[in-house]
Design an enzyme around this catalytic site. Structure first.
Site, short mmCIF file in Angstrom:
data_model
loop_
_atom_site.label_atom_id
_atom_site.label_comp_id
_atom_site.label_asym_id
_atom_site.label_seq_id
_atom_site.Cartn_x
_atom_site.Cartn_y
_atom_site.Cartn_z
N LYS A 33 44.50 33.77 38.41
CA LYS A 33 45.33 33.75 37.20
C LYS A 33 45.55 35.16 36.65
CE LYS A 33 42.67 31.00 34.80
NZ LYS A 33 41.59 30.74 35.78
N ARG A 108 42.13 25.65 25.72
CA ARG A 108 41.11 25.13 26.63
C ARG A 108 40.90 23.63 26.44
NH1 ARG A 108 37.93 28.72 29.40
NH2 ARG A 108 37.94 30.88 28.72
N ARG A 148 32.50 38.14 46.50
CA ARG A 148 32.86 39.35 45.75
C ARG A 148 31.73 40.37 45.75
NH1 ARG A 148 35.71 36.58 40.50
NH2 ARG A 148 33.57 35.88 40.19
N ARG A 181 27.52 40.39 41.46
CA ARG A 181 27.14 39.91 40.14
C ARG A 181 26.16 38.77 40.27
NH1 ARG A 181 32.67 38.83 36.98
NH2 ARG A 181 31.42 36.97 36.53
N ARG A 192 30.38 26.07 36.49
CA ARG A 192 31.55 26.54 35.76
C ARG A 192 32.76 25.68 36.07
NH1 ARG A 192 32.48 32.53 37.34
NH2 ARG A 192 34.15 32.37 35.79
#
Length: 239
Positions: A33, A108, A148, A181, A192
């Site tokens: 996004k 949201r 990542r 991370r 999530r």
């Protein structure tokens, strides 16, 4: 980004500037996004409205709303929809939002979506929200997130599955060991994703029911996704 693509996105067939209005990008974490929001901002010269940025900005500036939010967060509580809505209202009244804006992290919930629709109609007299939902297969999303890596020295970003460094776990530019991370794990991502789906599915259904939502395959090359996003916004606006 292809210059011709960007230029064609700006003008209508008659040669007059295209007014994009409010655009909501919907999709789970890692779907892309942020990348597409930047393209929309550049193509149509509209701002991105991020509730996270608004919250931090109000707290930092010590505004009345920021002080209220700081008190709430200081108690370990979540900032209420009403307080977030009030911050968004102040931002949307700014002149740079007249032609449109890209919504990031808002609405949201279905309550926020209903408030936004009413606010835009009664106070801004602008076009209604159109929503673009980017969809990517769960397995691919997991690879995007868990793969990542970043270089703590130069800031370069890699993905061990999709864009790996030449030498495993080492930065191509300076040889520094790459870092991940702590929350880039499948367990954290799955949680999530569950939270996102529980909150956002009613918002998706809300805009779909009004024929103001388009679904796009977010697992295509970036330029192909971009072309689809820009075309979908125009289609939803009847252009």
């Amino acid at each position: 980004m292809d210059t011709q693509l960007t230029e064609s996105a700006v003008a209508t067939a008659s040669g007059t500037p295209f007014v994009p209005g409010p655009i909501l990008l919907v999709g789970p974490p890692g779907v892309g996004k942020g990348t597409q929001a930047k393209v929309i901002m550049s193509a149509w010269h509209v701002p991105q409205i991020s509730t996270g940025d608004l919250l931090r900005g109000n707290v930092s500036a010590g505004t009345e709303l920021g002080l209220l939010a700081k008190q709430v967060m200081g108690r370990g509580e979540l900032v209420s929809d009403d307080l977030v809505n009030r911050m968004v209202a102040v931002r949307l009244r700014e002149p740079d939002c007249v032609q449109g804006f890209v919504l990031d992290g808002f609405p949201r919930t279905i309550g926020q979506a209903a408030w936004l629709d009413t606010f835009l109609e009664r106070e801004c007299h602008t076009l209604p929200v159109v929503a673009i939902q980017l969809k990517v297969d769960y397995t691919h999303l997991v690879r995007r997130v868990t793969g990542r890596r970043n270089c703590p020295t130069c800031g370069s970003i890699y993905n061990v599955y999709l864009q790996p460094p030449k030498t495993d776990e080492l930065c191509d530019l300076d040889g520094t060991p790459l870092q991940r991370r702590s929350d880039d794990t499948e367990e954290v991502f799955a949680e999530r994703l569950r939270s996102y789906e529980a909150q956002t599915e009613p918002v998706v259904a809300h805009y779909r029911a009004m024929n103001r939502l388009a679904d796009l395959d977010g697992d295509q090359p970036v330029d192909a996704v971009t072309a689809g996003v820009l075309a979908a916004v125009k289609r939803l606006r009847g252009r």
